[in-house]
Design a protein around this motif. Sequence first.
Motif, PDB file in Angstrom:
ATOM      1  N   ILE A 127       0.849  -1.196   0.000  1.00 17.64           N
ATOM      2  CA  ILE A 127       0.000   0.000   0.000  1.00 17.64           C
ATOM      3  C   ILE A 127       0.884   1.246   0.000  1.00 17.64           C
ATOM      4  CG2 ILE A 127      -1.607   1.364   1.399  1.00 17.64           C
ATOM      5  CD1 ILE A 127      -2.863  -1.409   2.227  1.00 17.64           C
ATOM      6  N   GLY A 128       1.920   1.255   0.824  1.00 17.15           N
ATOM      7  CA  GLY A 128       2.848   2.390   0.851  1.00 17.15           C
ATOM      8  C   GLY A 128       3.518   2.608  -0.496  1.00 17.15           C
ATOM      9  N   LEU A 129       3.948   1.516  -1.120  1.00 18.41           N
ATOM     10  CA  LEU A 129       4.590   1.589  -2.431  1.00 18.41           C
ATOM     11  C   LEU A 129       3.639   2.187  -3.468  1.00 18.41           C
ATOM     12  CD1 LEU A 129       6.985   0.677  -4.332  1.00 18.41           C
ATOM     13  CD2 LEU A 129       5.701  -1.446  -4.631  1.00 18.41           C
ATOM     14  N   PHE A 130       2.398   1.708  -3.487  1.00 12.63           N
ATOM     15  CA  PHE A 130       1.429   2.171  -4.473  1.00 12.63           C
ATOM     16  C   PHE A 130       0.996   3.609  -4.188  1.00 12.63           C
ATOM     17  CE2 PHE A 130       1.632  -2.020  -5.888  1.00 12.63           C
ATOM     18  CZ  PHE A 130       0.824  -2.240  -6.995  1.00 12.63           C
ATOM     19  N   GLN A 131       0.876   3.974  -2.917  1.00 14.00           N
ATOM     20  CA  GLN A 131       0.532   5.361  -2.588  1.00 14.00           C
ATOM     21  C   GLN A 131       1.653   6.313  -3.004  1.00 14.00           C
ATOM     22  OE1 GLN A 131      -0.554   4.900   1.585  1.00 14.00           O
ATOM     23  NE2 GLN A 131      -2.720   5.066   1.061  1.00 14.00           N
ATOM     24  N   SER A 132       2.889   5.899  -2.803  1.00 16.15           N
ATOM     25  CA  SER A 132       4.017   6.737  -3.224  1.00 16.15           C
ATOM     26  C   SER A 132       3.992   6.951  -4.730  1.00 16.15           C
ATOM     27  CB  SER A 132       5.345   6.101  -2.825  1.00 16.15           C
ATOM     28  OG  SER A 132       5.505   6.141  -1.441  1.00 16.15           O
ATOM     29  N   GLU A 133       3.763   5.885  -5.491  1.00 16.95           N
ATOM     30  CA  GLU A 133       3.698   6.019  -6.948  1.00 16.95           C
ATOM     31  C   GLU A 133       2.531   6.909  -7.345  1.00 16.95           C
ATOM     32  OE1 GLU A 133       4.480   5.690 -11.036  1.00 16.95           O
ATOM     33  OE2 GLU A 133       5.756   5.344  -9.283  1.00 16.95           O
ATOM     34  N   SER A 134       1.394   6.698  -6.704  1.00 22.18           N
ATOM     35  CA  SER A 134       0.198   7.486  -7.017  1.00 22.18           C
ATOM     36  C   SER A 134       0.425   8.976  -6.768  1.00 22.18           C
ATOM     37  CB  SER A 134      -0.973   6.987  -6.163  1.00 22.18           C
ATOM     38  OG  SER A 134      -2.101   7.803  -6.332  1.00 22.18           O
ATOM     39  N   ASN A 135       1.136   9.295  -5.698  1.00 20.61           N
ATOM     40  CA  ASN A 135       1.362  10.698  -5.323  1.00 20.61           C
ATOM     41  C   ASN A 135       2.582  11.325  -5.977  1.00 20.61           C
ATOM     42  OD1 ASN A 135      -0.851  10.614  -3.588  1.00 20.61           O
ATOM     43  ND2 ASN A 135       0.393   9.926  -1.875  1.00 20.61           N
ATOM     44  N   PHE A 142       1.299   4.960 -15.008  1.00 22.52           N
ATOM     45  CA  PHE A 142       1.650   4.191 -13.816  1.00 22.52           C
ATOM     46  C   PHE A 142       0.983   4.787 -12.578  1.00 22.52           C
ATOM     47  CE2 PHE A 142       5.645   2.695 -16.117  1.00 22.52           C
ATOM     48  CZ  PHE A 142       5.148   1.423 -16.321  1.00 22.52           C
ATOM     49  N   LYS A 143       0.950   6.131 -12.488  1.00 21.65           N
ATOM     50  CA  LYS A 143       0.312   6.788 -11.351  1.00 21.65           C
ATOM     51  C   LYS A 143      -1.164   6.405 -11.267  1.00 21.65           C
ATOM     52  CE  LYS A 143       0.895  11.047 -10.394  1.00 21.65           C
ATOM     53  NZ  LYS A 143       1.375  12.289  -9.823  1.00 21.65           N
ATOM     54  N   LYS A 144      -1.838   6.489 -12.397  1.00 20.53           N
ATOM     55  CA  LYS A 144      -3.275   6.175 -12.434  1.00 20.53           C
ATOM     56  C   LYS A 144      -3.514   4.711 -12.095  1.00 20.53           C
ATOM     57  CE  LYS A 144      -7.219   6.246 -15.583  1.00 20.53           C
ATOM     58  NZ  LYS A 144      -7.669   6.487 -16.962  1.00 20.53           N
ATOM     59  N   TRP A 145      -2.688   3.830 -12.652  1.00 21.53           N
ATOM     60  CA  TRP A 145      -2.836   2.405 -12.404  1.00 21.53           C
ATOM     61  C   TRP A 145      -2.612   2.107 -10.916  1.00 21.53           C
ATOM     62  CZ3 TRP A 145       0.399  -1.545 -10.703  1.00 21.53           C
ATOM     63  CH2 TRP A 145      -0.120  -2.832 -10.855  1.00 21.53           C
ATOM     64  N   ALA A 146      -1.547   2.655 -10.344  1.00 23.46           N
ATOM     65  CA  ALA A 146      -1.250   2.422  -8.927  1.00 23.46           C
ATOM     66  C   ALA A 146      -2.400   2.910  -8.054  1.00 23.46           C
ATOM     67  CB  ALA A 146       0.061   3.113  -8.540  1.00 23.46           C
ATOM     68  N   ASP A 147      -2.896   4.094  -8.355  1.00 18.39           N
ATOM     69  CA  ASP A 147      -3.991   4.674  -7.582  1.00 18.39           C
ATOM     70  C   ASP A 147      -5.232   3.782  -7.634  1.00 18.39           C
ATOM     71  OD1 ASP A 147      -4.930   6.981  -5.999  1.00 18.39           O
ATOM     72  OD2 ASP A 147      -6.369   7.183  -7.651  1.00 18.39           O
ATOM     73  N   SER A 148      -5.485   3.195  -8.782  1.00 18.48           N
ATOM     74  CA  SER A 148      -6.688   2.360  -8.943  1.00 18.48           C
ATOM     75  C   SER A 148      -6.603   1.052  -8.157  1.00 18.48           C
ATOM     76  CB  SER A 148      -6.935   2.068 -10.428  1.00 18.48           C
ATOM     77  OG  SER A 148      -6.008   1.108 -10.918  1.00 18.48           O
ATOM     78  N   LEU A 153      -6.003  -3.310  -2.397  1.00 15.67           N
ATOM     79  CA  LEU A 153      -4.917  -3.650  -1.479  1.00 15.67           C
ATOM     80  C   LEU A 153      -5.327  -3.400  -0.028  1.00 15.67           C
ATOM     81  CD1 LEU A 153      -1.940  -2.176  -3.525  1.00 15.67           C
ATOM     82  CD2 LEU A 153      -2.342  -4.608  -3.034  1.00 15.67           C
ATOM     83  N   LYS A 154      -6.024  -2.300   0.210  1.00  7.80           N
ATOM     84  CA  LYS A 154      -6.502  -2.005   1.565  1.00  7.80           C
ATOM     85  C   LYS A 154      -7.521  -3.056   2.010  1.00  7.80           C
ATOM     86  CE  LYS A 154      -5.579   2.936   1.768  1.00  7.80           C
ATOM     87  NZ  LYS A 154      -6.147   4.289   1.857  1.00  7.80           N
ATOM     88  N   HIS A 155      -8.340  -3.502   1.086  1.00  7.07           N
ATOM     89  CA  HIS A 155      -9.314  -4.554   1.392  1.00  7.07           C
ATOM     90  C   HIS A 155      -8.593  -5.854   1.765  1.00  7.07           C
ATOM     91  CE1 HIS A 155     -12.969  -6.903   1.328  1.00  7.07           C
ATOM     92  NE2 HIS A 155     -12.439  -7.706   0.410  1.00  7.07           N
ATOM     93  N   HIS A 156      -7.562  -6.206   1.008  1.00  4.80           N
ATOM     94  CA  HIS A 156      -6.770  -7.399   1.332  1.00  4.80           C
ATOM     95  C   HIS A 156      -6.170  -7.283   2.735  1.00  4.80           C
ATOM     96  CE1 HIS A 156      -5.886  -8.555  -3.148  1.00  4.80           C
ATOM     97  NE2 HIS A 156      -7.125  -8.820  -2.786  1.00  4.80           N
TER      98      HIS A 156
END
Length: 174
Positions: A127-135, A142-148, A153-156
Amino acid sequence: MKAILLLVTCVLLSAVLAFSDRFETDSPDAKFVLAAADGGMLEVKLGELAVKKATAAKCKDFGKSMIKDHTKVNNELKALAGKKQVSIPTQLSTAKQQMYDSLNAQSGEQFDMLYMNMMIASHEETIGLFQSESNEGKDPDFKKWADSKIPALKHHLEMAKALFPQNQKESSVK
């Protein structure tokens, strides 16, 4: 003379393209892709291990979910990375392989507890990795994909946290 000029232009163009490919591969977005691919492969492999070795049905079911969900996400990432000419690893990194090996060495309730602990830690890291990419990522795709992917991931993570205390209760009852 025209042939030499054309040849020099082709060589310079090739050099520019080669440099730009290397630059992209070293970019933070490419590093995100490598880390996400490594983590995604680990989720699938650990899920496969859980299906085989877990004692609690809920752990096995969680493993099946991880295989299904992360295989889909891994394939999406592979397709997007391919469009961007970013190579994806086909084997786990040394650190992720060590995690796999340590889980594989366990059995019984110990396996279940370690697997669920790994799922919690892995999803928190992811989640941290994907949030960093998103932000902070530079590539809009890649930003849009990570954000989506962050909500799933939070549900998992919430699923893993909900299962972990149940495994401890099951252990204490026996």
